[in-house]
Design a protein around this motif. Structure first.
Motif, short mmCIF file in Angstrom:
data_model
loop_
_atom_site.label_atom_id
_atom_site.label_comp_id
_atom_site.label_asym_id
_atom_site.label_seq_id
_atom_site.Cartn_x
_atom_site.Cartn_y
_atom_site.Cartn_z
N ALA A 267 9.27 -26.59 -9.85
CA ALA A 267 8.64 -27.31 -10.95
C ALA A 267 9.72 -28.10 -11.69
O ALA A 267 10.82 -27.60 -11.94
N THR A 268 9.37 -29.34 -12.04
CA THR A 268 10.31 -30.21 -12.77
C THR A 268 9.66 -30.61 -14.08
O THR A 268 8.54 -31.15 -14.09
N VAL A 269 10.36 -30.34 -15.20
CA VAL A 269 9.85 -30.66 -16.53
C VAL A 269 10.66 -31.82 -17.09
O VAL A 269 11.90 -31.79 -17.08
N TYR A 270 9.96 -32.84 -17.60
CA TYR A 270 10.59 -34.04 -18.19
C TYR A 270 10.40 -33.94 -19.70
O TYR A 270 9.28 -34.03 -20.21
N LEU A 271 11.53 -33.76 -20.46
CA LEU A 271 11.46 -33.49 -21.90
C LEU A 271 12.61 -34.18 -22.64
O LEU A 271 13.49 -34.80 -22.03
N GLY A 272 12.59 -34.09 -23.99
CA GLY A 272 13.63 -34.74 -24.79
C GLY A 272 13.66 -34.17 -26.21
O GLY A 272 12.79 -33.38 -26.60
N VAL A 273 14.67 -34.61 -26.96
CA VAL A 273 14.82 -34.21 -28.37
C VAL A 273 15.16 -35.46 -29.19
O VAL A 273 15.68 -36.46 -28.67
N TRP A 274 14.87 -35.38 -30.52
CA TRP A 274 15.31 -36.42 -31.46
C TRP A 274 15.86 -35.73 -32.69
O TRP A 274 15.15 -35.04 -33.41
N MET A 275 17.21 -35.91 -32.84
CA MET A 275 17.93 -35.33 -33.96
C MET A 275 17.59 -33.84 -34.13
O MET A 275 17.27 -33.37 -35.24
N ALA A 276 17.69 -33.13 -33.02
CA ALA A 276 17.37 -31.70 -33.05
C ALA A 276 17.97 -31.02 -31.82
O ALA A 276 18.50 -31.68 -30.92
N ARG A 277 17.91 -29.70 -31.86
CA ARG A 277 18.28 -28.92 -30.68
C ARG A 277 17.02 -28.20 -30.19
O ARG A 277 16.41 -27.44 -30.95
N GLY A 278 16.70 -28.47 -28.93
CA GLY A 278 15.53 -27.82 -28.34
C GLY A 278 15.93 -26.64 -27.45
O GLY A 278 17.00 -26.63 -26.84
N ARG A 279 15.06 -25.66 -27.37
CA ARG A 279 15.32 -24.46 -26.57
C ARG A 279 14.15 -24.26 -25.59
O ARG A 279 13.00 -24.12 -26.01
N LEU A 280 14.51 -24.21 -24.31
CA LEU A 280 13.51 -23.97 -23.25
C LEU A 280 13.70 -22.55 -22.71
O LEU A 280 14.72 -22.26 -22.08
N ASP A 281 12.74 -21.70 -22.98
CA ASP A 281 12.77 -20.31 -22.50
C ASP A 281 11.84 -20.18 -21.29
O ASP A 281 10.66 -20.57 -21.35
N LEU A 282 12.37 -19.58 -20.21
CA LEU A 282 11.61 -19.39 -18.97
C LEU A 282 11.57 -17.89 -18.66
O LEU A 282 12.61 -17.23 -18.67
N ARG A 283 10.40 -17.38 -18.36
CA ARG A 283 10.28 -15.97 -17.98
C ARG A 283 9.03 -15.79 -17.13
O ARG A 283 8.07 -16.56 -17.21
N SER A 284 9.07 -14.73 -16.32
CA SER A 284 7.92 -14.41 -15.48
C SER A 284 7.00 -13.44 -16.20
O SER A 284 7.45 -12.56 -16.94
#
Length: 319
Positions: free
Chosen positions: A243-260
């Protein structure tokens, strides 16, 4: 002594008369002609007697043959008697013709000497068949990599199993692959979504629904504020998937958590930009048992401006 008077000449004494009569009878028997043993009368009597004996012998043989024929016909009829048909079984199943059955405790017919009674094969015992092999346990694996998004992403090519795109025509615009597997799920998330068209990358497709094809769009969606963001899921089928996720941020820090969802391994990816916007593609390779899901949580971990620091989402593709 006086002399006895002489009997008259013409008189006959009793003894003399009897003697003569017997002699006459004997004489007559001597005179009856005797038939020789080879005379025609004797031959005819012998032939009649022989014919009578043959007729009696023939009659006895015919009677014995007829009795044997009757016994043979009775035996053949008993042997070829059709098996009793059973009534239909419950549930609409047809009756089984000639189904083998076990003999009863009391014989229904007398046994014929010298003949073996008809034998029926025993009912076959039901077989459950070979046991099905036990399912092989699929280990859960998860690897993650991050890279820049190409200038143009062709979702039809990168999402051969399924894909989704957000923001076409506004915040509520969602397009997904027509006749896709449906393994990609949008579970919502915290915060209000807004649409924008300032992405640096373009997306296109030719097998979408409700919009069938788009040549190029820079639109997407975003959510402002710490702790807000998106919740996604990918259904697992026991096979290795990407799976490929296309994402972004603007003047922030984003956190992507992955779990089963089965409690397997988990991963975390962060993307940060303090002064402007930044985008990335995160490629996730995973394998998990069928019926489980890969859960994705993309949220704002920290903002660097009071004016809506946010995380953005454009698309996700599965192959």
């Amino acid at each position: 002594m006086a002399e006895e008077p002489a009997a008259p000449t013409g008189a006959r004494s009793p003894s003399t008369r009897g003697t003569r009569r017997r002699g006459s009878a004997r004489h007559r028997s001597y005179l009856r002609p005797e038939q020789p043993s080879g005379s025609p009368a004797t031959s005819r009597a012998a032939r009649r007697s022989a014919r009578a004996g043959r007729r009696r012998r023939y009659a006895m043989e015919a009677l014995a043959a007829f009795a044997g024929l009757l016994a043979l016909v009775a035996f053949v009829g008993w042997w070829s008697e059709p098996a009793r048909q059973e009534p239909p079984q419950p549930g609409g199943l047809p009756a089984v013709v000639g189904r083998p059955s076990l003999p009863g405790p009391v014989p229904t017919a007398l046994a014929v000497p010298g003949l073996r009674p008809r034998e029926r094969p025993p009912s076959p015992s039901p077989s459950a068949g070979p046991p099905s092999p036990a399912p092989v346990a699929v280990p859960t694996t998860l690897t993650v990599s991050q890279a820049d998004i190409p200038d143009t992403v062709h979702l039809t090519e990168t999402g051969r199993r399924d894909w989704m795109h957000w923001g076409l025509g506004g915040a509520g615009g969602t397009v997904r692959k027509r006749d896709g597997t449906g393994e990609l799920r949008d579970l919502g998330g915290r915060g209000d979504r807004s649409g924008w068209d300032g992405n640096q990358e373009l997306f296109r497709w030719r097998d979408g629904a409700p919009v069938k094809s788009v040549e190029a769009t820079a639109e997407g969606v975003y959510v402002c504020g710490t702790g807000n963001g998106f919740q996604l899921a990918v259904a697992a089928d026991g096979q290795p998937r990407t799976a490929t996720v296309y994402l972004g941020v603007w003047m922030a820090r984003g956190r992507l958590d992955l779990r089963s969802s089965d409690g397997g391994p988990s991963r975390t990816v962060r993307l940060e930009e303090r002064h402007t916007s930044r985008s990335a593609q995160v490629t996730i390779r995973f394998q998990a048992p069928e019926g489980t899901r890969l859960l994705l949580s993309w949220t704002v971990e920290e903002t660097f401006t009071p004016h809506c620091g946010n995380v953005g989402l454009q698309a996700v593709a599965l192959r």
